[in-house]
Design a protein around this motif. Structure first.
Motif, short mmCIF file in Angstrom:
data_model
loop_
_atom_site.label_atom_id
_atom_site.label_comp_id
_atom_site.label_asym_id
_atom_site.label_seq_id
_atom_site.Cartn_x
_atom_site.Cartn_y
_atom_site.Cartn_z
N ARG A 1 98.32 43.67 58.83
CA ARG A 1 97.31 43.56 59.89
C ARG A 1 97.67 42.42 60.84
O ARG A 1 97.63 42.59 62.06
CB ARG A 1 95.93 43.31 59.27
N ILE A 2 98.05 41.28 60.31
CA ILE A 2 98.44 40.13 61.15
C ILE A 2 99.67 40.47 61.97
O ILE A 2 99.75 40.17 63.16
CB ILE A 2 98.67 38.88 60.28
N ASN A 3 100.65 41.11 61.34
CA ASN A 3 101.87 41.51 62.03
C ASN A 3 101.55 42.42 63.21
O ASN A 3 102.08 42.26 64.30
CB ASN A 3 102.82 42.19 61.04
N GLN A 4 100.66 43.38 62.99
CA GLN A 4 100.27 44.29 64.05
C GLN A 4 99.57 43.54 65.19
O GLN A 4 99.82 43.81 66.36
CB GLN A 4 99.36 45.41 63.51
N GLN A 5 98.72 42.59 64.84
CA GLN A 5 98.04 41.80 65.88
C GLN A 5 99.05 41.02 66.71
O GLN A 5 98.93 40.93 67.93
CB GLN A 5 97.04 40.82 65.24
N LEU A 6 100.04 40.44 66.04
CA LEU A 6 101.06 39.68 66.75
C LEU A 6 101.89 40.57 67.66
O LEU A 6 102.23 40.19 68.77
CB LEU A 6 101.95 38.92 65.76
N ARG A 7 102.22 41.76 67.18
CA ARG A 7 102.96 42.71 68.02
C ARG A 7 102.15 43.10 69.25
O ARG A 7 102.67 43.14 70.36
CB ARG A 7 103.29 43.98 67.23
N THR A 8 100.87 43.38 69.04
CA THR A 8 100.00 43.76 70.14
C THR A 8 99.87 42.61 71.14
O THR A 8 99.96 42.82 72.34
CB THR A 8 98.61 44.17 69.61
N ALA A 9 99.69 41.41 70.64
CA ALA A 9 99.58 40.23 71.51
C ALA A 9 100.87 40.01 72.27
O ALA A 9 100.86 39.63 73.44
CB ALA A 9 99.22 39.00 70.69
N GLY A 10 102.02 40.23 71.64
CA GLY A 10 103.32 40.07 72.29
C GLY A 10 103.53 41.05 73.42
O GLY A 10 104.13 40.73 74.44
N ARG A 11 103.03 42.27 73.27
CA ARG A 11 103.15 43.28 74.33
C ARG A 11 102.23 42.97 75.50
O ARG A 11 102.51 43.36 76.62
CB ARG A 11 102.83 44.67 73.78
N GLN A 12 101.17 42.27 75.24
CA GLN A 12 100.19 41.98 76.30
C GLN A 12 100.54 40.70 77.06
O GLN A 12 100.01 40.48 78.14
CB GLN A 12 98.79 41.87 75.71
#
Length: 114
Positions: free
Chosen positions: A96-107
């Motif tokens: 879940r944290i990894n996915q949040q970081l990926r999403t934040a990195g794309r934004q």
């Protein structure tokens, strides 16, 4: 302060509200109070205590206990079942944290060099 009846309804929707006694929880899971105590001894779940000191379980804790019971029923020792569930939970949280970081990195806007 909201009326007491409003708070009671809110508790019905709260997965973490300690609504179930040990006896009722064991009955719902089709197990024994000793099994629930063992889950506590292995630190899988920690029930809250009533004012009288009795264990009280939430729906969330009952779902965890149900998963432990499935593993034990399949022949997994209780110690191992508790460890498996803890590791599954840690993996899910890391994903879940990894996915949040990926999403934040794309934004994030791209960095420009000066």
């Amino acid at each position: 302060m909201p009326p007491a009846s409003s708070r009671a309804v809110d508790n019905l929707d709260d997965d973490d509200y300690p609504a179930y006694t040990m006896g009722r929880a064991a009955e719902m899971l089709g197990t024994t109070p000793a099994f629930l105590r063992a889950l506590g001894e292995h630190r899988l779940i920690t029930p809250l205590r009533s004012e009288g000191g009795h264990r009280r379980y939430s729906r969330y804790q009952l779902r965890i206990a149900s998963r432990a019971r499935e593993l034990v029923d399949q022949g997994t020792p209780i110690e191992a079942a508790c460890r498996i569930i803890i590791l599954e939970d840690q993996l899910e949280e890391a994903q879940r944290i990894n996915q949040q970081l990926r999403t934040a990195g794309r934004q994030s806007p791209p960095k420009t060099s000066a």
